[in-house]
Design a protein around this motif. Structure first.
Motif, PDB file in Angstrom:
ATOM      1  N   ASP A 170       0.866  -1.174   0.000  1.00 18.89           N
ATOM      2  CA  ASP A 170       0.000   0.000   0.000  1.00 18.89           C
ATOM      3  C   ASP A 170       0.904   1.226   0.000  1.00 18.89           C
ATOM      4  O   ASP A 170       1.828   1.318   0.820  1.00 18.89           O
ATOM      5  CB  ASP A 170      -0.886  -0.025   1.252  1.00 18.89           C
ATOM      6  N   TYR A 171       0.678   2.164  -0.897  1.00 25.02           N
ATOM      7  CA  TYR A 171       1.535   3.346  -0.976  1.00 25.02           C
ATOM      8  C   TYR A 171       1.566   4.100   0.346  1.00 25.02           C
ATOM      9  O   TYR A 171       2.557   4.742   0.679  1.00 25.02           O
ATOM     10  CB  TYR A 171       1.096   4.272  -2.118  1.00 25.02           C
ATOM     11  N   ARG A 172       0.502   3.994   1.139  1.00 29.34           N
ATOM     12  CA  ARG A 172       0.489   4.657   2.446  1.00 29.34           C
ATOM     13  C   ARG A 172       1.516   4.060   3.393  1.00 29.34           C
ATOM     14  O   ARG A 172       2.044   4.745   4.263  1.00 29.34           O
ATOM     15  CB  ARG A 172      -0.913   4.597   3.056  1.00 29.34           C
ATOM     16  N   SER A 173       1.855   2.762   3.222  1.00 30.68           N
ATOM     17  CA  SER A 173       2.906   2.144   4.042  1.00 30.68           C
ATOM     18  C   SER A 173       4.260   2.756   3.734  1.00 30.68           C
ATOM     19  O   SER A 173       5.058   3.010   4.628  1.00 30.68           O
ATOM     20  CB  SER A 173       2.968   0.629   3.791  1.00 30.68           C
ATOM     21  N   VAL A 174       4.541   2.972   2.455  1.00 28.14           N
ATOM     22  CA  VAL A 174       5.811   3.580   2.047  1.00 28.14           C
ATOM     23  C   VAL A 174       5.887   5.014   2.563  1.00 28.14           C
ATOM     24  O   VAL A 174       6.873   5.406   3.200  1.00 28.14           O
ATOM     25  CB  VAL A 174       5.969   3.552   0.509  1.00 28.14           C
ATOM     26  N   LEU A 175       4.837   5.797   2.319  1.00 27.79           N
ATOM     27  CA  LEU A 175       4.845   7.188   2.768  1.00 27.79           C
ATOM     28  C   LEU A 175       4.866   7.282   4.285  1.00 27.79           C
ATOM     29  O   LEU A 175       5.576   8.118   4.854  1.00 27.79           O
ATOM     30  CB  LEU A 175       3.648   7.936   2.188  1.00 27.79           C
ATOM     31  N   GLY A 176       4.113   6.424   4.968  1.00 29.36           N
ATOM     32  CA  GLY A 176       4.087   6.445   6.432  1.00 29.36           C
ATOM     33  C   GLY A 176       5.443   6.151   7.040  1.00 29.36           C
ATOM     34  O   GLY A 176       5.887   6.824   7.984  1.00 29.36           O
ATOM     35  N   GLU A 177       6.112   5.154   6.506  1.00 25.52           N
ATOM     36  CA  GLU A 177       7.458   4.815   6.990  1.00 25.52           C
ATOM     37  C   GLU A 177       8.413   5.990   6.800  1.00 25.52           C
ATOM     38  O   GLU A 177       9.200   6.317   7.694  1.00 25.52           O
ATOM     39  CB  GLU A 177       7.964   3.581   6.237  1.00 25.52           C
ATOM     40  N   LEU A 178       8.344   6.645   5.657  1.00 21.75           N
ATOM     41  CA  LEU A 178       9.225   7.788   5.391  1.00 21.75           C
ATOM     42  C   LEU A 178       8.884   8.983   6.282  1.00 21.75           C
ATOM     43  O   LEU A 178       9.782   9.665   6.788  1.00 21.75           O
ATOM     44  CB  LEU A 178       9.157   8.180   3.921  1.00 21.75           C
ATOM     45  N   ILE A 179       7.602   9.238   6.476  1.00 23.08           N
ATOM     46  CA  ILE A 179       7.190  10.355   7.325  1.00 23.08           C
ATOM     47  C   ILE A 179       7.674  10.128   8.759  1.00 23.08           C
ATOM     48  O   ILE A 179       8.153  11.049   9.417  1.00 23.08           O
ATOM     49  CB  ILE A 179       5.657  10.533   7.262  1.00 23.08           C
TER      50      ILE A 179
END
Length: 190
Positions: A137-146
């Motif tokens: 899920d793209y939100r997993s990638v963005l969440g990890e980076l945030i």
């Protein structure tokens, strides 16, 4: 422009857009419109790396490449096999590119045992063998980076991406998405 904004303002996140990837016909192979778009994207990554790691380009920002993360994503995926018009059609899964000095490199979720599934499981519009199921899920990638790169707390992350901490979403640890699709969760990119 993104490099200039990051270099000369207090901004910590900058967004930009690159269009023309809706290549339903005549996208070309190693040359052609799609290859040209990817070359432009590749040169953009290269320019950002040079700008943030070479004193000759910008003394203030020299050696800051380890503080920069570049993410590409699309609002829709493409098929893995060309259509009858030598292009690709809309699909569920897409690719995300993540680069930067602190990013753990690699290719993730592209093996047959890691979500690279075509056929009935990856079908769309009743056409099999050309579509991939999503596995990240793209939100997993963005969440990890945030969280890991920008330093957001769990509460801040839950505000930025509502539901991030909710077990049912499976964004951090993975599991089955609400529609039953297996999702891996965070990838350990930083």
């Amino acid at each position: 422009m993104a490099a200039q904004l990051l270099a000369n303002t207090d901004a910590v996140i900058v967004g930009t857009q690159m269009s023309s990837f809706d290549t339903h016909n005549n996208q070309g192979g190693l040359t052609g419109s799609h290859a040209n778009l990817l070359a432009r994207l590749g040169w953009s990554f290269y320019a950002l790396r040079r700008f943030f790691s070479t004193p000759a380009y910008h003394q203030k920002n020299a050696n800051l490449w380890s503080d920069v993360v570049v993410v590409t994503l699309s609002e829709f995926g493409r098929t893995t096999v060309q259509n009858g018009s030598n292009g690709t059609d809309h699909a569920e899964a897409s690719v995300m590119l993540v680069g930067g000095g602190a990013v753990r490199g690699g290719v993730f979720q592209c093996g047959p045992d890691q979500g690279w599934v075509t056929g009935p499981e990856g079908s769309m519009f009743q056409v099999s063998g050309r579509y991939l199921r999503r596995s990240v899920d793209y939100r997993s990638v963005l969440g990890e980076l945030i969280r890991d790169h920008l330093g957001a707390s769990a509460a801040q992350l839950a505000t930025i991406i509502p539901g991030y901490a909710q077990p049912a979403e499976r964004l951090a640890a993975g599991g089955a998405a609400p529609d039953g699709t297996p999702i891996v969760g965070e990838l350990g990119l930083i």
